[in-house]
Each structure stands twice: as C-alpha cells, then as structure tokens.
Enzyme design. Structure first.
Site, PDB file in Angstrom:
ATOM      1  CG  ASP A 130      33.912  35.469  44.209  1.00  0.00           C
ATOM      2  OD1 ASP A 130      34.963  36.094  44.424  1.00  0.00           O
ATOM      3  OD2 ASP A 130      33.413  35.349  43.058  1.00  0.00           O
TER       4      ASP A 130
ATOM      5  CD  GLU B 102      33.354  39.465  42.590  1.00  0.00           C
ATOM      6  OE1 GLU B 102      33.715  38.284  42.830  1.00  0.00           O
ATOM      7  OE2 GLU B 102      34.135  40.337  42.173  1.00  0.00           O
TER       8      GLU B 102
ATOM      9  CG  ASP C 183      36.922  38.417  46.950  1.00  0.00           C
ATOM     10  OD1 ASP C 183      37.033  39.647  47.071  1.00  0.00           O
ATOM     11  OD2 ASP C 183      36.601  37.865  45.883  1.00  0.00           O
TER      12      ASP C 183
ATOM     13  CB  ILE D  39      34.293  32.567  38.880  1.00  0.00           C
ATOM     14  CG1 ILE D  39      33.299  31.578  38.246  1.00  0.00           C
ATOM     15  CG2 ILE D  39      35.714  32.299  38.375  1.00  0.00           C
ATOM     16  CD1 ILE D  39      33.176  31.672  36.739  1.00  0.00           C
ATOM     17  CG  ASP D  40      38.052  34.548  44.792  1.00  0.00           C
ATOM     18  OD1 ASP D  40      37.725  35.744  44.848  1.00  0.00           O
ATOM     19  OD2 ASP D  40      39.154  34.128  45.204  1.00  0.00           O
TER      20      ASP D  40
ATOM     21  CB  THR E 189      37.004  36.773  37.448  1.00  0.00           C
ATOM     22  OG1 THR E 189      35.948  36.361  38.320  1.00  0.00           O
ATOM     23  CG2 THR E 189      36.451  36.977  36.054  1.00  0.00           C
TER      24      THR E 189
HETATM   25  C1  LIP Z   1      39.718  38.628  43.392  1.00  0.00           C
HETATM   26  C2  LIP Z   1      40.291  38.305  44.738  1.00  0.00           C
HETATM   27  C3  LIP Z   1      41.771  38.668  44.760  1.00  0.00           C
HETATM   28  C4  LIP Z   1      41.887  40.123  44.630  1.00  0.00           C
HETATM   29  C5  LIP Z   1      41.341  40.516  43.296  1.00  0.00           C
HETATM   30  C6  LIP Z   1      39.886  40.075  43.122  1.00  0.00           C
HETATM   31  P1  LIP Z   1      37.537  38.104  41.982  1.00  0.00           P
HETATM   32  O1  LIP Z   1      38.369  38.296  43.367  1.00  0.00           O
HETATM   33  O2  LIP Z   1      40.135  36.946  45.044  1.00  0.00           O
HETATM   34  O3  LIP Z   1      42.393  38.276  45.939  1.00  0.00           O
HETATM   35  O4  LIP Z   1      43.224  40.511  44.777  1.00  0.00           O
HETATM   36  O5  LIP Z   1      41.379  41.920  43.175  1.00  0.00           O
HETATM   37  O6  LIP Z   1      39.071  40.797  44.036  1.00  0.00           O
HETATM   38  O7  LIP Z   1      37.242  39.486  41.485  1.00  0.00           O
HETATM   39  O8  LIP Z   1      38.380  37.358  41.031  1.00  0.00           O
HETATM   40  O9  LIP Z   1      36.271  37.409  42.373  1.00  0.00           O
END
Ligand code: LIP
Length: 270
Positions: A96, A73, A222, A98-99, A101
């Site tokens: 990713d 990412e 993600d 930290i998914d 964030t």
């Molecule tokens: C997030 C996703 C989430 C989405 C957010 C964002 P991040 O990833 O896991 O489902 O709705 O917009 O993309 O940016 O926290 O890695």
C-alpha cells in the site's frame, strides 16, 4: 521457499524502498496541489497521483527488481503476474503506497508506506514506514520486530483494566456493527480510537502502544506488513488470509494475546 540470502536481500530492499517512497510521498504532499488531486475509487475511498507514483516506485524497486509478483492497492496485480493478471509464483509483494490516504490528503500525520512480502503464501517480511514520525517498523518471520532498530513487543495487557483498542471502518461495510462494537467496548470500560490507517494500527499494536486493532473488512495491501509485525512482536492475529482474503479482503483482529478471547467473543472474529 526462498533461502536466507534471498530474504535478506528482499528485506534490505524493502527498507530502502520504504524510505525512498516515504520521501517521495512527503515531497509530493508539500509540492503542487496537482499531486493531491483526488480520484474517488469508492465513497470516501481516495487515491491521489502521489499514491500512484509511490506504488510505481515500489513496483520498480521490489517486484521488478527481484522478478516477483506484486499486489498493490492502486495497480492491482502486476510485476511478473501472468498475462491474465492472475498471481503467479510463490513470491509476492503486497503493498500500500500510502495507507491513510484520507489523512494524507487532509494533512493529518497518520499515514504510512506499507510493504509486505509473502513467501509461498506465508507473510514473511513486513515494513511499515510512518513518514511524519520517522518511525520505521520492520519484522521478519522468526526474527522479531523492531521500530528504528529497537525491539518491540505487544502490550502484554500492562494496562489490563483499561485496554486501548483501535477500530477501523470503511464504507465497504455497514456502519451498524461498527457502532454496536463501540457501544460494547464502552460497556466493557475499554477506550477506542479510529486513526484511519490500518497499517499504522497494526504497527502500534506490535509496539505495545495499543492493545488491539479491529476492522470488519480490510484489504490485504493495508495489513500484509502489519500481520508480520504483530506476530513477531508476540501478538495474535486472526487468519486474515483464509479463503480469498488475499484478493478480496477479510475481517482483521490483531491484539496482545491476553485480549484475544474477549475480543473474539465481542467481534465474532476468530
Ligand atoms: C485505509 C485503511 C483504513 C480503512 C480505510 C482505508 P487507504 O486504507 O488503512 O483502515 O479503514 O477505509 O482502506 O485507502 O488509506 O490505503
């Protein structure tokens, strides 16, 4: 395609890297505020130094170690990608760091390290580490899915008359279809949640704790790991990698099979 020993080595490395990455993220979360200073990649689309540091660790431990390509990412295409930054070869890590964030920055527990591996374009390994819960979700194509070593299965509609569906949303798409879908689900007596991490959203579907995850646009980093988790737990997923899904994202529907027809009709995701 990679042989069994090559996949074994990559899965072991991904599990170790997920735990090390989770520990680094947690330490940075608890440390100096500087690690949480956010840059905004888009409206409400945040990145911190923790995201970048964790992704650098994953690249070193995985892509560089095995000589594979990587799509992450925060740094995009790297590893052994060609000079043009184009994907090269058949072995691709999709990560990713930290998914979730936004949750991470605010101190909510719904965030995870997500590590997917595509062998010749096929989602083959998936590791999602929910750090704050110390739950390690692991799946390998053809070998099932586990959480902390225990086998997991999708819900099988055990609460058939009251499905629990998680909806993801981001500013990458209009709010209107999202709100319309909420209204439709309420009309169908379905409960819904939005927890802010697609990686964890798919892991919970695989574990049978929710019945489906829907998002009208999500990026490959993600959910590359989550695709393997859901499929290996007996679930159904839409063809996320169709077209240029890997590089530009796509909609995602991941669910227990008994909900697929109904949710494909409601969402238009097939
Ligand atoms: C997030 C996703 C989430 C989405 C957010 C964002 P991040 O990833 O896991 O489902 O709705 O917009 O993309 O940016 O926290 O890695």
């Amino acid at each position: 395609m990679i042989d069994e020993d090559g996949l074994d080595a990559r899965l072991d490395a991904a599990i170790a890297a997920a735990r090390e990455a989770g520990a680094l993220a947690a330490a940075m979360r608890a440390g100096p505020e500087a690690a949480l200073a956010v840059t905004e990649k888009g409206v409400l689309d945040l990145c911190t130094e923790a995201d970048r540091a964790v992704e650098r660790l994953l690249r070193t431990k995985l892509a560089d170690h095995f000589g594979d390509a990587v799509l992450g990412e925060e740094y995009g295409l790297g590893g052994t990608a060609g000079a043009s930054g184009q994907l090269t070869g058949e072995r691709l890590w999709v990560v990713d760091p930290i998914d979730g964030t936004f949750n991470f920055v605010h101190g909510l527990p719904q965030w995870a390290v997500s590590i997917g591996f595509l062998d010749a374009g096929v989602p083959t390994l998936g590791v999602v580490y929910h750090v704050t819960a110390d739950e390690l979700f692991v799946a390998r194509r053809g070998a099932g899915a586990t959480v902390n070593g225990a086998p997991i299965q999708v819900s099988g509609m055990r609460h058939a008359d009251r499905p629990l569906i998680e909806l993801g949303w981001s500013r990458r798409r209009s709010i209107t279809p999202y709100l319309e879908l909420i209204a439709k689900l309420i009309g169908e007596d379905c409960e819904f949640r939005r927890l802010g991490s697609a990686a964890l959203g798919l892991a919970q579907v695989a574990a049978g704790r929710t019945d489906a995850y829907v998002e009208f646009h999500i990026n490959a980093w993600d959910i590359a790991a989550g695709l393997v988790l859901v499929r290996e737990a007996g679930g159904w997923t839409s063809d996320f990698l169709a077209g240029d899904g890997l590089t530009r994202g796509n909609p995602i529907l991941a669910c227990t099979p008994g909900l697929q027809a109904r949710l494909s009709a409601l969402t238009g995701i097939a």
